[in-house]
Enzyme design. Structure first.
Site, PDB file in Angstrom:
ATOM      1  N   ARG A 224       0.841  -1.195   0.000  1.00 55.14           N
ATOM      2  CA  ARG A 224       0.000   0.000   0.000  1.00 55.14           C
ATOM      3  C   ARG A 224       0.878   1.247   0.000  1.00 55.14           C
ATOM      4  NH1 ARG A 224      -3.440  -2.818  -1.429  1.00 55.14           N
ATOM      5  NH2 ARG A 224      -5.481  -3.206  -0.531  1.00 55.14           N
ATOM      6  N   HIS A 272      -0.731  -0.551  -9.709  1.00 61.44           N
ATOM      7  CA  HIS A 272      -1.436  -1.454  -8.788  1.00 61.44           C
ATOM      8  C   HIS A 272      -1.888  -2.731  -9.506  1.00 61.44           C
ATOM      9  CE1 HIS A 272      -3.819  -1.383  -4.775  1.00 61.44           C
ATOM     10  NE2 HIS A 272      -3.626  -2.641  -5.162  1.00 61.44           N
TER      11      HIS A 272
END
Ligand code: NDP
Ligand code: OXD
Length: 309
Positions: A224, A272
């Site tokens: 993250r 991502h």
């Protein structure tokens, strides 16, 4: 029984089709068309839902569409006593294993330096350490970290891990807790971050921790963006403290076009994609948990909201 699906990042038709195979008697509804709220017993979510889950008085399961639940926990009021699960799936694990291997080898074999040389038509062999002499650290030895560490060990790297609880994984030296963080970092020429984002891990990669790494270390963040203080990372790349950073995740996603990260030296950014939940295997997993709940059993892969993962 009805399921409400809430995600702008995932294709609802793909998930609807996957549930039609895995659990044909389930009625699949797509947010915001919730229909009769009393019928909804399962929420399958990626987007934060603020107070919205409280609308469903008969909710029995909140299933995250991803392995991470940080954004749901941070911005969703959870109804009392309703279990939350996350995705733990062999396909997702394999995707992360591949990503970590790819990017670790990218750093280890100095691909970025050779690409820069090629741009300038330079033919120069750089010194190449053996894999067994390259110390790679995995932060977070959970489902994904353990698989990545195993793959790194199998290919020959000297692997260490950092987690909350002590681990005994073959070929992986275990470090735990904040008290041993610096000792762990001091032996990470390549640092792979696979920690969940929680109040304890927010900003854990910062000026101080980056300076605990060996000079010229590489950072790979597959977890993250919020784990990293991005200004500190850019500074570390600019001064050469870090020789390479690979980011699959950033604090703001998509990363804005004018963000300084794009222009930092020796950085590789992917959008991502390290590992993406597959609708068919994800639906099988959630369907299995729905069956367990119908049978009065505890669902698999429960999140601990207090721990934040
Ligand atoms: P797990 O919950 O299985 O593992 C988390 C690990 O982090 C555990 O080893 C845990 O320690 C450790 N940990 C948590 N908090 C701390 C802390 N404060 N200090 C030290 N260690 C800590 O998660 P997964 O492996 O399934 O996933 C990891 C993350 O990867 C997800 O949360 C998500 O954010 C990210 N992800 C990213 C994807 C991408 O495409 N980029 C795809 C999928 C996931 P312990 O074992 O002791 O509990
Ligand atoms: C996840 C992700 O958490 O894709 O599953 O980031």
């Amino acid at each position: 029984m009805s399921l409400i699906f809430c995600s702008r990042a995932d294709d609802p038709d793909e998930w609807r089709a996957a549930f039609a195979e895995s659990l044909p008697d389930l009625e699949f509804r797509i947010w915001p068309d919730v229909g009769e709220a009393r019928d909804v017993e399962v929420a399958l979510v990626w987007d934060p839902m603020q107070e919205q889950l409280l609308r469903f008085p008969n909710l029995k399961l909140i299933a995250s569409l991803g392995a991470g639940v940080d954004h749901l926990l941070a911005a969703t009021t959870l109804p009392d006593g309703v279990p939350m699960t996350r995705i733990v799936d062999g396909n997702l694990t394999q995707g992360m294993r591949e990503y970590v291997l790819l990017q670790t080898l990218f750093c280890h074999r100095q691909v970025s330096a050779y690409m820069a040389q090629q741009k300038q038509q330079v033919w120069r062999q750089l010194g190449q350490p053996f894999a067994q002499d390259r110390r790679v650290g995995v932060m977070g030895l959970g489902v994904l970290g353990a698989a990545a560490a195993e793959a790194l060990h199998q290919i020959g790297f000297a692997v260490r891990s950092w987690s909350r609880r002590e681990k005994s994984q073959p070929g992986v030296e275990s470090f735990t807790g904040l008290e041993r963080l610096d000792e762990f970092l001091a032996g990470c020429e390549i640092l792979v971050c696979l920690l969940p984002l929680t109040p304890d891990t927010e900003g854990i990669i910062n000026r101080r921790t980056l300076s605990a790494l060996p000079q010229g270390a590489c950072l790979i963040n597959g977890a993250r963006g919020g784990l990293v203080v991005e200004a500190d990372l850019i500074a570390a790349l600019e001064t050469g403290r870090l020789s390479q950073a690979v980011l699959d995740v950033t604090r703001e996603e998509p990363l804005p076009a004018d963000d300084a990260l794009w222009r930092a030296p020796n950085i590789t950014i992917t959008p991502h994609i390290a590992s993406v939940t597959n609708a068919r295997s994800g639906a099988r997993l959630v369907a299995d948990n729905i069956r367990r709940i119908r049978a009065g059993e505890v669902p698999h892969h429960l999140v601990d909201p207090k721990a934040g993962y």
